[in-house]
Design a protein around this motif. Structure first.
Motif, PDB file in Angstrom:
ATOM      1  N   ASN A 392       0.806  -1.215   0.000  1.00 35.52           N
ATOM      2  CA  ASN A 392       0.000   0.000   0.000  1.00 35.52           C
ATOM      3  C   ASN A 392       0.843   1.272   0.000  1.00 35.52           C
ATOM      4  O   ASN A 392       0.375   2.336   0.393  1.00 35.52           O
ATOM      5  N   PHE A 393       2.064   1.122  -0.453  1.00 33.26           N
ATOM      6  CA  PHE A 393       2.950   2.285  -0.536  1.00 33.26           C
ATOM      7  C   PHE A 393       2.326   3.351  -1.445  1.00 33.26           C
ATOM      8  O   PHE A 393       1.840   3.057  -2.538  1.00 33.26           O
ATOM      9  N   ALA A 394       2.331   4.587  -0.965  1.00 32.76           N
ATOM     10  CA  ALA A 394       1.762   5.682  -1.766  1.00 32.76           C
ATOM     11  C   ALA A 394       2.851   6.299  -2.643  1.00 32.76           C
ATOM     12  O   ALA A 394       3.793   6.902  -2.130  1.00 32.76           O
ATOM     13  N   GLU A 395       2.719   6.129  -3.938  1.00 33.12           N
ATOM     14  CA  GLU A 395       3.749   6.624  -4.862  1.00 33.12           C
ATOM     15  C   GLU A 395       3.775   8.147  -4.939  1.00 33.12           C
ATOM     16  O   GLU A 395       4.788   8.751  -5.260  1.00 33.12           O
ATOM     17  N   ARG A 396       2.614   8.749  -4.721  1.00 28.91           N
ATOM     18  CA  ARG A 396       2.519  10.208  -4.670  1.00 28.91           C
ATOM     19  C   ARG A 396       1.760  10.572  -3.408  1.00 28.91           C
ATOM     20  O   ARG A 396       1.152   9.711  -2.785  1.00 28.91           O
ATOM     21  N   ASP A 397       1.753  11.847  -3.061  1.00 28.32           N
ATOM     22  CA  ASP A 397       0.930  12.266  -1.931  1.00 28.32           C
ATOM     23  C   ASP A 397      -0.521  12.171  -2.366  1.00 28.32           C
ATOM     24  O   ASP A 397      -0.968  12.921  -3.238  1.00 28.32           O
ATOM     25  N   PRO A 398      -1.275  11.248  -1.788  1.00 26.27           N
ATOM     26  CA  PRO A 398      -2.644  11.036  -2.263  1.00 26.27           C
ATOM     27  C   PRO A 398      -3.574  12.203  -1.931  1.00 26.27           C
ATOM     28  O   PRO A 398      -4.660  12.287  -2.482  1.00 26.27           O
ATOM     29  N   THR A 399      -3.174  13.093  -1.048  1.00 32.57           N
ATOM     30  CA  THR A 399      -4.082  14.179  -0.678  1.00 32.57           C
ATOM     31  C   THR A 399      -3.965  15.361  -1.616  1.00 32.57           C
ATOM     32  O   THR A 399      -4.906  16.118  -1.791  1.00 32.57           O
ATOM     33  N   ALA A 400      -2.804  15.549  -2.196  1.00 35.60           N
ATOM     34  CA  ALA A 400      -2.576  16.786  -2.934  1.00 35.60           C
ATOM     35  C   ALA A 400      -2.297  16.530  -4.407  1.00 35.60           C
ATOM     36  O   ALA A 400      -2.096  17.459  -5.167  1.00 35.60           O
ATOM     37  N   ASP A 401      -2.291  15.269  -4.806  1.00 38.17           N
ATOM     38  CA  ASP A 401      -1.845  14.905  -6.138  1.00 38.17           C
ATOM     39  C   ASP A 401      -0.525  15.584  -6.484  1.00 38.17           C
ATOM     40  O   ASP A 401      -0.351  16.165  -7.548  1.00 38.17           O
ATOM     41  N   LEU A 402       0.382  15.521  -5.545  1.00 39.56           N
ATOM     42  CA  LEU A 402       1.717  16.071  -5.763  1.00 39.56           C
ATOM     43  C   LEU A 402       2.721  14.946  -5.600  1.00 39.56           C
ATOM     44  O   LEU A 402       2.493  14.016  -4.815  1.00 39.56           O
ATOM     45  N   PRO A 403       3.843  15.062  -6.323  1.00 45.06           N
ATOM     46  CA  PRO A 403       4.899  14.076  -6.071  1.00 45.06           C
ATOM     47  C   PRO A 403       5.543  14.343  -4.711  1.00 45.06           C
ATOM     48  O   PRO A 403       5.580  15.486  -4.255  1.00 45.06           O
ATOM     49  N   TRP A 404       6.000  13.288  -4.070  1.00 48.48           N
ATOM     50  CA  TRP A 404       6.809  13.490  -2.868  1.00 48.48           C
ATOM     51  C   TRP A 404       8.098  14.180  -3.288  1.00 48.48           C
ATOM     52  O   TRP A 404       8.666  13.841  -4.329  1.00 48.48           O
ATOM     53  N   SER A 405       8.563  15.064  -2.464  1.00 51.67           N
ATOM     54  CA  SER A 405       9.873  15.629  -2.753  1.00 51.67           C
ATOM     55  C   SER A 405      10.935  14.557  -2.567  1.00 51.67           C
ATOM     56  O   SER A 405      11.897  14.467  -3.331  1.00 51.67           O
ATOM     57  N   GLY A 406      10.757  13.753  -1.550  1.00 52.26           N
ATOM     58  CA  GLY A 406      11.663  12.625  -1.355  1.00 52.26           C
ATOM     59  C   GLY A 406      11.001  11.647  -0.416  1.00 52.26           C
ATOM     60  O   GLY A 406      10.862  11.954   0.765  1.00 52.26           O
ATOM     61  N   GLU A 596       7.819  26.100  -3.762  1.00 57.48           N
ATOM     62  CA  GLU A 596       8.076  24.659  -3.840  1.00 57.48           C
ATOM     63  C   GLU A 596       6.940  23.837  -3.219  1.00 57.48           C
ATOM     64  O   GLU A 596       6.715  22.697  -3.592  1.00 57.48           O
ATOM     65  N   GLN A 597       6.211  24.476  -2.275  1.00 55.58           N
ATOM     66  CA  GLN A 597       5.105  23.761  -1.627  1.00 55.58           C
ATOM     67  C   GLN A 597       3.998  23.427  -2.628  1.00 55.58           C
ATOM     68  O   GLN A 597       3.192  22.539  -2.393  1.00 55.58           O
ATOM     69  N   ASP A 598       3.939  24.185  -3.719  1.00 58.13           N
ATOM     70  CA  ASP A 598       2.930  23.915  -4.745  1.00 58.13           C
ATOM     71  C   ASP A 598       3.365  22.809  -5.708  1.00 58.13           C
ATOM     72  O   ASP A 598       2.574  22.316  -6.503  1.00 58.13           O
ATOM     73  N   LYS A 599       4.645  22.467  -5.643  1.00 56.99           N
ATOM     74  CA  LYS A 599       5.161  21.489  -6.609  1.00 56.99           C
ATOM     75  C   LYS A 599       5.416  20.118  -5.991  1.00 56.99           C
ATOM     76  O   LYS A 599       5.439  19.112  -6.692  1.00 56.99           O
ATOM     77  N   LEU A 693      19.151   7.737   6.662  1.00 57.64           N
ATOM     78  CA  LEU A 693      19.537   7.669   5.250  1.00 57.64           C
ATOM     79  C   LEU A 693      20.039   9.050   4.847  1.00 57.64           C
ATOM     80  O   LEU A 693      19.830  10.026   5.563  1.00 57.64           O
ATOM     81  N   ASP A 694      20.702   9.137   3.750  1.00 53.70           N
ATOM     82  CA  ASP A 694      21.228  10.430   3.333  1.00 53.70           C
ATOM     83  C   ASP A 694      20.744  10.726   1.921  1.00 53.70           C
ATOM     84  O   ASP A 694      21.394  10.387   0.941  1.00 53.70           O
ATOM     85  N   ASN A 695      19.573  11.333   1.858  1.00 51.55           N
ATOM     86  CA  ASN A 695      18.976  11.699   0.566  1.00 51.55           C
ATOM     87  C   ASN A 695      18.618  13.182   0.608  1.00 51.55           C
ATOM     88  O   ASN A 695      17.475  13.545   0.853  1.00 51.55           O
ATOM     89  N   PRO A 696      19.618  14.030   0.396  1.00 49.89           N
ATOM     90  CA  PRO A 696      19.371  15.473   0.530  1.00 49.89           C
ATOM     91  C   PRO A 696      18.145  15.922  -0.271  1.00 49.89           C
ATOM     92  O   PRO A 696      17.970  15.514  -1.420  1.00 49.89           O
ATOM     93  N   ASP A 697      17.306  16.720   0.371  1.00 53.13           N
ATOM     94  CA  ASP A 697      16.071  17.183  -0.255  1.00 53.13           C
ATOM     95  C   ASP A 697      16.270  18.642  -0.681  1.00 53.13           C
ATOM     96  O   ASP A 697      15.868  19.571   0.019  1.00 53.13           O
ATOM     97  N   TYR A 698      16.901  18.799  -1.833  1.00 54.43           N
ATOM     98  CA  TYR A 698      17.245  20.158  -2.276  1.00 54.43           C
ATOM     99  C   TYR A 698      16.023  20.936  -2.768  1.00 54.43           C
ATOM    100  O   TYR A 698      16.102  22.135  -2.987  1.00 54.43           O
ATOM    101  N   ASN A 699      14.901  20.253  -2.966  1.00 54.59           N
ATOM    102  CA  ASN A 699      13.684  21.011  -3.277  1.00 54.59           C
ATOM    103  C   ASN A 699      13.233  21.834  -2.081  1.00 54.59           C
ATOM    104  O   ASN A 699      12.497  22.802  -2.223  1.00 54.59           O
ATOM    105  N   PHE A 700      13.648  21.388  -0.897  1.00 52.01           N
ATOM    106  CA  PHE A 700      13.140  21.994   0.329  1.00 52.01           C
ATOM    107  C   PHE A 700      13.979  23.197   0.740  1.00 52.01           C
ATOM    108  O   PHE A 700      13.459  24.213   1.180  1.00 52.01           O
ATOM    109  N   ASN A 701      15.282  23.062   0.623  1.00 55.39           N
ATOM    110  CA  ASN A 701      16.193  24.171   0.917  1.00 55.39           C
ATOM    111  C   ASN A 701      17.569  23.788   0.408  1.00 55.39           C
ATOM    112  O   ASN A 701      17.814  22.630   0.072  1.00 55.39           O
TER     113      ASN A 701
END
Ligand code: MOS
Length: 744
Positions: A392-406, A596-599, A693-701
């Protein structure tokens, strides 16, 4: 070469100060001619204060003044108090942190004769010593009209008031549930908890004409400055709030409580500084709590384990004087891929002090029900609980129809389950044994929203070789001093030992609350901006007439290792400042989230795997191993970041096994001390193996960091309960789990 400092394990820059007792916590401050305040608590939980007899107390040794309803000035209540539990809405509000003034309890002290909870202040005794104030406080006599109290959520039939803005709905959850082949319908409860910060709440207030300075153990110097300014009707520039070091807060120190207002009033009345340090007992009544909650979860899946419907309906306690809402189901619509989901929230008034945020407010409570329910559903399906989650892994944010940033939840599952040895789990109940002990293995997901807010910062390069960074945020023990210093060190190439960080003072450029796991992502971009600005200012100075790079273009200069260089020659910032000459150069910057919150949808994810041991012979339950993998983007300082997760895991053990603020039927707390309110101690705490884990989220900052303070507590109590079920076959849906629940 500039050393890479960000992302490296860096010991706390304030470690020595703390170890040597030099770090100045609020109650370490003593001002000349200081008097002491001691609050007088109501001894009833519900009713009216009919009469207050202060005559005897007034005559007691050392008493200077008694502040009470009869002599309390008219003040202006704080007006910006969104009834929002997670405070997430507050963080996202368009106004900047610099303008926020939310308080913990909106009602002003002594506002009316109503008594709404045990320990509500009815007076403040001011005396020449703490002991005199406390002794006199015991001589204050009160006559009450006693009304029947509502001692808690679990002793009332009141369904409460719907918190409409918490409601979420998608698809047709009721319809999908009806036709689904596999269903679950269960109720879960969590006891009220109290933040058990080591450092007591305390205020030391002093006035100079109409200027108020207050030392406060607070997670938000700027919020409190604004709140006091409004309450006292003075401009914010005339209020200074100082909190250099905080002995943790966990949310209880986010928003100002009435003791600070009382203390400031008392100081103005007696014309001297007044210091009020709450007792542990008072900390239980007047400084917030995690409200008790009840959650009704209905969930359905097809035979392969695909979720078809989730309904998550929750109730939380609030006080009779506030409408605190715990956003319990807020994580549910995003947790798993499911087309039919609804969430609702109600709040029920009880005779308790107003609740407030407590580490991962809302979502951690929601995670108890949701993650136990997932385990129950897996059993129902005859599936491995991890497998059910994978399905049941959610590939995208099911509430906003947005991709996860990470979203690296799958890697968290893989990593933690491998390190734990999950594949060796025998799913049969009670099948895994070690001598007398039955071993239980359980798991749960962890998740927390990534938030970022507004921040200003200032950086000074000084002729004495120091770099000073200043921001009106604070370090609540999480390591903010250290990561701010790391950032300045990395961007200037000046060693950490020459970086000075100033935090915890509302006169500094306005910074955020230390809450919501958002300080890192909020503060560092401002610090970076101010550092770049000061370098630019230095270049301008360096190219002026008579300066070392006179006649050069600013753009042709490069700043590295604390030096400006034109390619052939390098001059340190100290030499540049001395040549001009100037004592220092300063830079400033503001930073705020962009579009970025819109994307993207920004959340962090993780997984806990827990081993418990149940010894039925002596009825002993122990958590014996915790293996967790968490993805928070990039950890600025893996040492302090891991420490946050470990601490949160311990707190999750408290929620799952120990913590409960207990009220008698009259609404009085009977375990209001460290002995009877049980928190995990070293002997309870097993090996905790955390990997980040080390997955820098450069969309965030620009630093890729999402924050780390709260995620570790989410899911923990559920993982323990799931492990207990695996060992004992007893499904415990009421937190904390009690030994009595496990005895046949
Ligand atoms: Mo945290 S509950 O936002 O201090």
């Amino acid at each position: 070469m500039t050393e890479t400092i960000i992302g490296h394990r860096t010991t706390r820059v304030d470690g020595e100060l703390k170890l040597t007792g030099k770090a100045d916590y609020t109650s370490d401050h003593n001002l000349p001619n200081q008097a002491y305040g001691y609050p007088v608590p109501s001894t009833i939980a519900c009713g009216k204060l009919l009469e207050l007899d202060i005559d005897e107390a007034r005559q007691a040794p050392g008493v200077i003044e008694i502040v009470h309803r009869g002599n309390f000035p008219q003040l202006q209540p704080s007006d910006n108090n969104p009834a929002c539990g997670t405070a997430a809405r507050l963080y996202r509000s368009p106004s900047t942190m610099a303008e926020q003034n939310k308080v913990g309890e909106v009602r002003l002290p002594f506002e009316d004769d109503g008594i709404h909870y045990e320990g509500q202040y009815i007076a403040l005794v001011v005396a020449d010593t703490f002991e005199h104030a406390r002794a006199a406080a015991r001589l204050v006599k009160a006559r009450y009209e006693v009304h029947e109290a509502v001692p808690g959520l679990f002793s009332t039939d009141d369904e409460g008031e719907e918190a409409g803005d918490e409601a979420v709905s998608r698809g047709d959850p009721a319809g999908a549930y009806e036709t689904a082949p596999v269903k679950l319908d269960q109720t879960y409860t969590i006891a009220m908890e109290t933040h058990m910060a080591m450092e007591m709440h305390a205020s030391i207030a002093t006035w100079e004409d109409d200027r108020l300075t207050i030392y406060e153990s607070t997670q938000g110097v700027v919020f409190q400055r604004n709140a006091l300014a409004q309450i006292f009707g003075i401009p914010p520039e005339k209020v200074t709030v100082i909190a250099h070091y905080i002995g943790s807060g966990f949310g209880s120190k986010l928003f100002m409580w009435p003791h600070a207002v009382m203390t400031a009033v008392a100081s103005r009345m007696v014309g001297r500084p007044v210091k009020t340090v709450l007792s542990r007992q008072q900390n239980f009544c007047n400084a917030g709590n995690r409200p008790a909650s009840r959650q009704h979860v209905r969930m359905a899946a097809d035979r392969d384990g695909k979720l078809l419907s989730i309904r998550h309906d929750s109730q939380n306690e609030t006080s009779f004087i506030d409408s605190y809402t715990e956003s319990i189901g807020s994580g549910t619509p995003r947790a798993y891929a499911c087309d039919n989901v609804s969430v609702s929230q109600r709040r029920v008034q009880v005779n308790h002090g107003t609740p407030t945020s407590m580490r991962a407010p809302g979502e951690v409570s929601g995670s108890v029900a949701l993650e136990i329910a997932m385990d129950e559903l897996a059993i129902e399906l005859g599936m491995d609980p991890l497998e059910l989650r994978r399905k049941n892994f959610a590939e995208r944010d099911p509430t906003a129809d947005l991709p996860w940033s990470g979203n690296h939840l799958r890697e968290c599952w893989d990593d933690a389950s491998r390190r734990f040895g999950w594949e060796k789990r025998n799913p049969e109940i009670g099948s895994m044994r070690d001598g007398h002990e039955i071993i239980g293995w359980g798991m749960a997901d962890a998740t927390w929203e990534a938030m970022r807010s507004h921040c200003k910062a200032r950086v000074e390069l000084r002729a004495d070789g120091k770099v000073q960074v200043a921001c009106g945020t604070q370090d609540i023990g999480t390591g903010t001093y250290t990561i701010v210093a790391q950032t300045a060190a990395e961007l200037t190439g000046v060693p950490l030992s020459r970086i000075e960080v100033k935090l915890g003072d509302s006169m500094l450029p306005a910074g955020p609350l230390s809450g919501g796991s958002m300080a890192t992502a909020t503060v560092l971009p401002a610090v970076a901006g101010a550092t770049r600005d000061v370098i630019e200012q230095l270049k301008q100075i360096a190219i002026a007439d008579g300066a070392p790079f006179a006649g050069k273009e600013a753009d042709s200069l490069e700043f590295k290792n604390g030096e400006l260089s034109d390619g052939s020659r390098s001059v340190s910032f100290v030499d540049i400042l001395n040549a001009v000459p100037r004592g220092m150069v300063e830079g400033e910057a503001s930073a705020a989230p962009g579009d970025e919150q819109d994307k993207f949808s920004f959340r962090s994810f993780g997984a806990h795997f827990v081993e418990i041991r149940w010894d039925p012979g002596i009825s002993r339950l122990r958590v014996s191993r915790v293996v967790s993998t968490i993805d928070i983007g990039r950890a600025i300082n893996p040492l302090t970041a891991k420490n946050q997760v470990e601490g949160a895991i311990v707190m999750g053990m408290g929620m799952g096994m120990f913590e409960e603020t207990e009220y008698d039927p009259a609404g009085n707390i009977y375990n209001n001390n460290y002995a009877d309110y049980v928190v995990p101690v070293h002997a309870d705490i097993p090996d905790i193996e955390v990997e980040l884990l080390d997955n820098p989220d450069y969309n965030f900052n620009e630093f890729g960091a999402r924050g780390v303070g709260e995620i570790g507590i989410t899911g923990m109590a559920a993982a323990i309960s799931n492990a207990v079920y695996h060992a004992t076959g007893k499904r415990i849906r009421d937190m904390p789990i009690k030994i009595a629940d496990l005895i046949d």
